[in-house]
Design a protein around this motif. Structure first.
Motif, PDB file in Angstrom:
ATOM      1  N   LEU A 135       4.959   9.254   5.356  1.00 31.70           N
ATOM      2  CA  LEU A 135       4.174   8.366   5.397  1.00 31.70           C
ATOM      3  C   LEU A 135       4.871   7.202   5.379  1.00 31.70           C
ATOM      4  O   LEU A 135       4.877   5.553   5.963  1.00 31.70           O
ATOM      5  CB  LEU A 135       3.322   8.245   3.948  1.00 31.70           C
ATOM      6  N   GLY A 139       6.125   4.117   8.308  1.00 28.97           N
ATOM      7  CA  GLY A 139       5.624   2.366   7.479  1.00 28.97           C
ATOM      8  C   GLY A 139       6.743   1.632   7.799  1.00 28.97           C
ATOM      9  O   GLY A 139       6.884   0.592   8.508  1.00 28.97           O
ATOM     10  N   SER A 143       7.338  -0.877  11.118  1.00 27.40           N
ATOM     11  CA  SER A 143       7.351  -2.297  10.938  1.00 27.40           C
ATOM     12  C   SER A 143       8.335  -3.244  12.051  1.00 27.40           C
ATOM     13  O   SER A 143       7.897  -4.180  11.522  1.00 27.40           O
ATOM     14  CB  SER A 143       6.815  -2.861   9.243  1.00 27.40           C
ATOM     15  N   LYS A 149       3.244  -5.672   9.282  1.00 26.99           N
ATOM     16  CA  LYS A 149       2.029  -5.759   8.204  1.00 26.99           C
ATOM     17  C   LYS A 149       1.917  -3.863   8.292  1.00 26.99           C
ATOM     18  O   LYS A 149       1.747  -3.474   6.799  1.00 26.99           O
ATOM     19  CB  LYS A 149       0.551  -5.542   9.367  1.00 26.99           C
ATOM     20  N   LEU A 150       2.692  -3.147   9.036  1.00 33.13           N
ATOM     21  CA  LEU A 150       2.839  -1.419   8.651  1.00 33.13           C
ATOM     22  C   LEU A 150       3.514  -1.614   8.021  1.00 33.13           C
ATOM     23  O   LEU A 150       3.886  -0.058   6.984  1.00 33.13           O
ATOM     24  CB  LEU A 150       3.324  -0.984  10.323  1.00 33.13           C
ATOM     25  N   SER A 151       4.447  -2.195   7.300  1.00 30.83           N
ATOM     26  CA  SER A 151       5.363  -2.173   5.931  1.00 30.83           C
ATOM     27  C   SER A 151       4.854  -2.063   4.821  1.00 30.83           C
ATOM     28  O   SER A 151       5.283  -1.445   3.629  1.00 30.83           O
ATOM     29  CB  SER A 151       6.315  -3.199   5.599  1.00 30.83           C
ATOM     30  N   LEU A 152       3.712  -2.329   4.645  1.00 27.93           N
ATOM     31  CA  LEU A 152       2.336  -2.424   3.372  1.00 27.93           C
ATOM     32  C   LEU A 152       2.047  -0.912   3.471  1.00 27.93           C
ATOM     33  O   LEU A 152       1.357  -0.554   1.626  1.00 27.93           O
ATOM     34  CB  LEU A 152       0.661  -3.046   3.643  1.00 27.93           C
ATOM     35  N   LEU A 153       2.294  -0.589   4.170  1.00 24.50           N
ATOM     36  CA  LEU A 153       1.757   1.000   4.359  1.00 24.50           C
ATOM     37  C   LEU A 153       2.844   2.502   3.523  1.00 24.50           C
ATOM     38  O   LEU A 153       2.716   2.235   2.132  1.00 24.50           O
ATOM     39  CB  LEU A 153       1.657   2.046   5.509  1.00 24.50           C
ATOM     40  N   ALA A 154       4.189   1.722   3.843  1.00 21.55           N
ATOM     41  CA  ALA A 154       4.922   2.292   2.571  1.00 21.55           C
ATOM     42  C   ALA A 154       4.916   1.462   1.656  1.00 21.55           C
ATOM     43  O   ALA A 154       5.214   2.759  -0.324  1.00 21.55           O
ATOM     44  CB  ALA A 154       6.925   1.605   3.199  1.00 21.55           C
ATOM     45  N   ALA A 156       1.765   0.470  -0.122  1.00 22.24           N
ATOM     46  CA  ALA A 156       1.189   1.524  -0.599  1.00 22.24           C
ATOM     47  C   ALA A 156       1.384   2.540  -1.039  1.00 22.24           C
ATOM     48  O   ALA A 156       1.374   3.834  -2.359  1.00 22.24           O
ATOM     49  CB  ALA A 156       0.362   2.021   0.177  1.00 22.24           C
ATOM     50  N   ILE A 157       2.309   3.322  -0.674  1.00 18.32           N
ATOM     51  CA  ILE A 157       3.001   4.616  -1.144  1.00 18.32           C
ATOM     52  C   ILE A 157       3.721   4.592  -2.942  1.00 18.32           C
ATOM     53  O   ILE A 157       3.179   5.728  -3.754  1.00 18.32           O
ATOM     54  CB  ILE A 157       3.363   5.554  -0.065  1.00 18.32           C
TER      55      ILE A 157
END
Length: 204
Positions: A135, A139, A143, A149-154, A156-157
């Protein structure tokens, strides 16, 4: 009678290594070996004669489990972390004595201990590392290639892993334990797991 005389004896939670556990099993000591891993992990490999009481089940029925075993209790998991959590819960309800196997099932098997093998599955900590790492990678790559915005996934993990360490819990492991590959045809229950453990005379 003084308060000191009426106070219960303190619970002793100690550690035991694989070599000592092998010796105690060979000496036919009265041991109750409780494996707190998932049913799938237990099915993959477990100590012969041990009982599978997954940590979530133990958490729901801690007091009943604490009142049941005869003799010494040895708690095991993959590496020792979940066994320590189980030990803490049992300590909280007054278990007289409990011992955690250092290094877990992996160290016991490496030391030549008597284990039973079944269907090969990944250990839970390995599954968590794979999912979390995948994940984070998704992310970071997303990104760069799709949306920042997908950097937020990293992030969050990372936050989740930090909380997991601080709280000594793991929501991802709890979720993964419910996946089909981590379950067996007859998952442990109060009846077929905890109540299958031979009871001490006072618990009968």
């Amino acid at each position: 009678m003084t308060a000191a005389q009426t106070a219960p004896a303190p619970t002793r939670i100690t550690a035991i290594d694989a070599a000592e556990l092998r010796s105690r099993i060979a000496a036919d000591e009265q041991l109750t070996i409780i494996d707190v891993r998932t049913p799938g992990e237990f099915d993959t490999v477990h100590i012969r004669g041990s009982y599978n009481v997954p940590l979530p089940l133990l958490s729901e029925h801690t007091r009943e489990l604490a009142e049941r075993p005869r003799g010494h209790v040895v708690l095991i998991c993959q590496s020792g972390n979940r066994a320590q959590q189980a030990c803490g819960r049992l300590h909280g309800v007054g278990l007289a004595e409990a011992t955690v196997l250092t290094g877990g099932i992996a160290e016991f098997e490496a030391a030549g201990g008597d284990v039973v093998h079944g269907t090969r599955r990944w250990a839970m900590d390995r599954q968590v590392r794979m999912i979390a790492g995948s994940l984070v990678l998704l992310g970071v790559l997303g990104s760069k290639l799709i949306s920042p915005k997908l950097s937020l996934l990293a992030g969050a993990i990372g936050a989740g892993l930090a909380y997991s360490a601080a709280s000594d819990s793991c929501a991802m492991a709890s979720a993964l334990s419910k996946m089909p590959w981590n379950r067996t045809a007859a998952d442990p229950t109060l009846e077929n797991s905890i109540r299958a453990i031979p009871a001490a005379p006072h618990a009968i």
